[in-house]
Design an enzyme around this catalytic site. Structure first.
Site, PDB file in Angstrom:
ATOM      1  CB  CYS A   1      14.363  20.533 -17.390  1.00 34.97           C
ATOM      2  SG  CYS A   1      14.762  22.053 -18.270  1.00 34.97           S
TER       3      CYS A   1
ATOM      4  NE  ARG B   1      13.061  25.602  -9.649  1.00 36.43           N
ATOM      5  CZ  ARG B   1      13.638  24.952 -10.648  1.00 36.43           C
ATOM      6  NH1 ARG B   1      13.886  25.583 -11.783  1.00 36.43           N
ATOM      7  NH2 ARG B   1      13.965  23.680 -10.542  1.00 36.43           N
TER       8      ARG B   1
ATOM      9  NE  ARG C   1      15.238  31.688 -14.068  1.00 29.37           N
ATOM     10  CZ  ARG C   1      14.437  30.656 -13.912  1.00 29.37           C
ATOM     11  NH1 ARG C   1      14.871  29.584 -13.291  1.00 29.37           N
ATOM     12  NH2 ARG C   1      13.203  30.677 -14.378  1.00 29.37           N
TER      13      ARG C   1
ATOM     14  CG  ASP D   1       9.136  24.989 -11.039  1.00 26.25           C
ATOM     15  OD1 ASP D   1       8.182  24.469 -11.646  1.00 26.25           O
ATOM     16  OD2 ASP D   1       9.379  26.208 -11.073  1.00 26.25           O
TER      17      ASP D   1
ATOM     18  CG  HIS E   1      18.054  27.087 -16.807  1.00 25.97           C
ATOM     19  ND1 HIS E   1      16.943  26.506 -16.251  1.00 25.97           N
ATOM     20  CD2 HIS E   1      18.630  27.817 -15.814  1.00 25.97           C
ATOM     21  CE1 HIS E   1      16.830  26.869 -14.988  1.00 25.97           C
ATOM     22  NE2 HIS E   1      17.832  27.673 -14.706  1.00 25.97           N
TER      23      HIS E   1
END
Length: 285
Positions: free
Chosen positions: A278, A103, A148, A78, A177
């Protein structure tokens, strides 16, 4: 003339120079599930992801952007979603501290890059996922929470940058997000001018919808269909908006407001839950 009619009148848009950080998806795959878009049982095509990403990078180069690159790291699929790597403003890089352990190593990797690039790095105390949840709108930082980034990160963000931080609560897990549910279209609005944003109301709590209506009465309201292909996960230089190719209605709305559009297909990277924005972390000195 109604307010809606006034908002739809196109104006002449001006581009501003952009510097962005990207990460080539050499190791992209979907090997775990940390958002509703991810399905590890479904096949992914890393070479196609790289081709689509290169198209995005080339679009930025053609627009005159200064595109910086951070090296991808094996085992961090990612990392291509560079926006989550931090938030950079006034020469300060506020690092990321990820919610999910898969992550977590990305945070130090991006902070190392920021330090080598000459930014003053602030190592975060609070959970946050960088520009995925923090968007600069004029002099104000819009900050998403709910899935998040923690609400506590908003106070830390305000201390680090000395800016007003406006918290916005996300309530739909498909838009985990802020940059999947809201786009800032004027990175450098004229002094005193309201920056134009676009957003999907249903992604936010009722209270946050009220905040957005009050602060941005002329915002572009995007349909569920265009948001569902991550149309709002776009990037603008103030005149040209790079947007998902399948967000046709949203692209039309943008052109009606005087923006030019470039459509890109990032369908392979969408399998990981990411799109144009992103893949794009803005660097501001």
């Amino acid at each position: 003339m109604t307010l809606t009619d006034t908002a739809a009148v196109p104006v002449e848009r001006a581009a501003s120079a952009r510097t962005v950080l990207m990460c080539r998806p050499d190791h992209f795959t979907v090997s775990y599930r940390i958002n509703p878009w991810m399905h590890p049982a479904n096949p992914t095509d890393t070479s196609l992801a790289v081709q689509q990403w290169e198209t995005l990078r080339s679009a930025y180069v053609d627009l005159g952007f200064d595109v910086q690159l951070v090296d991808p790291i094996a085992g961090l699929p990612d990392m291509v979603y560079a926006a989550n790597g931090g938030f950079v403003l006034d020469g300060i890089a506020y690092g990321a501290r990820f919610t999910h352990p898969e992550r977590a190593p990305e945070g130090p990797a991006y902070m190392d890059w920021f330090e080598r690039a000459g930014y003053a790095v602030h190592v975060p105390e609070e959970i946050n996922e960088g520009e995925g949840d923090f968007l600069l709108a004029g002099e104000v930082i819009l900050a998403g929470s709910g899935f998040r980034s923690s609400t506590a990160s908003q106070a830390e963000l305000a201390r680090v940058f000395g800016r007003e931080v406006v918290g916005l609560e996300l309530v739909n897990p498909s838009y985990y997000h802020l940059d999947t549910a809201l786009a800032v279209l004027d990175p450098e609005p004229a002094p005193g001018a309201e920056p134009t944003i676009a957003y999907l109301p249903s992604a936010f709590s009722e209270a946050s919808q009220g905040v957005l209506r009050e602060r941005f009465p002329n915002a572009i309201i995007v349909t569920e269909a265009d948001a569902a292909v991550l149309g709002l996960n776009c990037f603008s230089d103030g005149r040209t908006v790079v947007v998902a190719s399948r967000a046709l209605g949203y692209a039309r709305q943008l052109r009606e407001r005087g923006y030019e559009t470039i459509d890109v297909d990032l369908s392979e990277l969408l399998l990981g839950g990411g799109g144009v924005k992103c893949c794009t972390l803005e660097l501001r000195r």
